[in-house]
Write an enzyme that holds these catalytic residues in place. Structure first.
Site, PDB file in Angstrom:
ATOM      1  N   GLY A 119      52.854  31.936  17.933  1.00  0.00           N
ATOM      2  CA  GLY A 119      53.870  31.640  16.933  1.00  0.00           C
ATOM      3  C   GLY A 119      55.131  30.951  17.434  1.00  0.00           C
ATOM      4  N   ASP A 120      55.230  30.685  18.739  1.00  0.00           N
ATOM      5  CA  ASP A 120      56.463  30.075  19.247  1.00  0.00           C
ATOM      6  C   ASP A 120      56.205  29.273  20.526  1.00  0.00           C
ATOM      7  OD1 ASP A 120      59.159  29.464  19.210  1.00  0.00           O
ATOM      8  OD2 ASP A 120      59.810  31.334  20.123  1.00  0.00           O
ATOM      9  N   LEU A 121      55.140  28.461  20.505  1.00  0.00           N
ATOM     10  CA  LEU A 121      54.837  27.649  21.686  1.00  0.00           C
ATOM     11  C   LEU A 121      55.744  26.420  21.679  1.00  0.00           C
ATOM     12  CD1 LEU A 121      50.943  27.926  21.857  1.00  0.00           C
ATOM     13  CD2 LEU A 121      52.604  28.933  23.446  1.00  0.00           C
TER      14      LEU A 121
END
Length: 373
Positions: A225-227
């Site tokens: 969810g936060d690459l």
């Protein structure tokens, strides 16, 4: 969260430990002798780079993570995140090692008397990972392809992850889950009245009409969810030809993990890889090609990709504007995406879905024939 009182309580949830307090925490909770501590940037938690006195065979650099008061009320979620980090490391991914406390737990709840009230914070210690964030490097199409591949491998590997508290990843009203784009409406006031707000309102409307109705057709998985371009670290090595070759040396920040869909992960990755790119519209095809080399998207998932990338831009830009009102002292860090993000979102909006998709899908297709664009 738009009332003054809510904003105040939200603002107070961010930890404000001094370097001396952070050092004392590492020694008392984890039993390590600290030689130096320095603060690291963070969104709504607090992170410190910790150097410890050399031990016989252990690492000498760590990251102390102190969760905000809201996140600290959900220890099950933090526990699952820690176990996912350990699971991925065992599966060969370059994640940190999770350090155990003196009581042999992966996190510890620490209470602090602020004078007017006692606040509790979950603290944990991870090994420090080497490398430079992608944001600092020239990004080649091949690197974008590898990052897309990494995102797909991550989600696919997590299908095998089991934990008794896994249900904590069903985060229904979590603002950073792409499914919750309509929740942005209550934060729009932070943008004022301008074209940016009009674009966001339009994207939210399209999201409700064209994505919410198709969620049941997307394949579910656990999303990192936060690459983003600060959460992927790279190290260089010399190739046979003498040129620098970059490999992923670290995957950071699992705090936004939740149940989502494969297409969410690739959309989020495309959006963040666009941020620093000089040719942002071209980025999507290379990331998509890498992702689809592991997990090909269905026609329905592909059809939603453009709107999902626009939606992630909206999430990031709206929440940055809102958070700047809460934490003005953290503005430089919070506004990293906004520097180019609004420009990229406007460009996508002006070009339109069909034109952008044509570039993405043609570029991705070129990898199949071995001629990458």
């Amino acid at each position: 969260m738009s009332s003054g009182n809510d904003q105040q309580s939200e603002a107070l949830s961010k930890p404000t430990f001094s370097e001396e307090q952070a050092s004392a925490l590492v020694e008392s909770v984890f039993g390590l002798k600290v030689s130096k501590v320095r603060p690291l940037p963070s969104y709504d938690d607090q992170n410190f780079h910790v150097y410890v006195s050399k031990t016989k065979d252990g690492p000498t650099e760590y990251v102390l993570k102190i969760s905000n008061t809201k996140a600290s009320k959900n220890p099950d979620l933090i526990e699952v995140q820690n176990h996912i980090i350990m699971f991925l490391k065992a599966a060969g991914f370059p994640t940190a090692s999770v350090c155990h406390t003196k009581g042999d737990n992966t996190a510890s709840l620490v209470s602090v008397d602020s004078g007017s009230e006692i606040k509790s914070y979950l603290v944990r210690l991870l090994t420090y990972l080497p490398g430079r964030p992608i944001a600092e490097l020239p990004i080649s199409p091949q690197l974008l392809y590898e990052i897309g591949k990494l995102a797909a491998k991550l989600d696919k590997t997590l299908q095998r992850f089991h934990h008794p508290k896994l249900s904590s990843l069903h985060r229904e009203n979590f603002i950073w889950n792409l499914k919750n784009v309509p929740l942005l409406e209550k934060y729009l006031y932070a943008l004022g009245q301008n074209r940016n707000r009009e674009i966001v309102e339009h994207v939210i409307r399209l999201f409700k009409e064209e994505v919410m109705t198709k969620l049941s057709h997307f394949r579910e998985c656990i999303n990192h969810g936060d690459l983003n371009d600060h959460n992927i670290l790279m190290e260089s090595s010399k190739s046979a030809s003498g040129n620098a070759e970059y490999q992923v040396s670290g995957i950071l920040d699992f705090g936004d993990m939740s149940y989502g869909y494969y297409v969410f992960e690739v959309a989020i990755t495309i959006m963040y890889m666009m941020i620093e790119s000089k040719s942002p519209i071209q980025v999507g095809g290379h990331v998509l090609a890498g992702f689809e080399s592991i997990t090909p998207l269905t026609a329905v998932e592909k059809g939603a990709l453009f709107l999902l990338v626009c939606s992630r831009f909206c999430q990031s830009l709206v929440m940055a504007a809102y958070s700047c009102q809460l934490y003005p002292e953290n503005k430089d860090y919070l506004m990293v995406t906004a520097k180019t993000g609004w420009k990229h979102l406007q460009q996508m909006f002006d070009m339109g879905q069909k034109a952008v998709e044509e570039i993405w899908f043609e570029t991705a297709k070129s990898y199949e024939s071995g001629i990458s664009m």
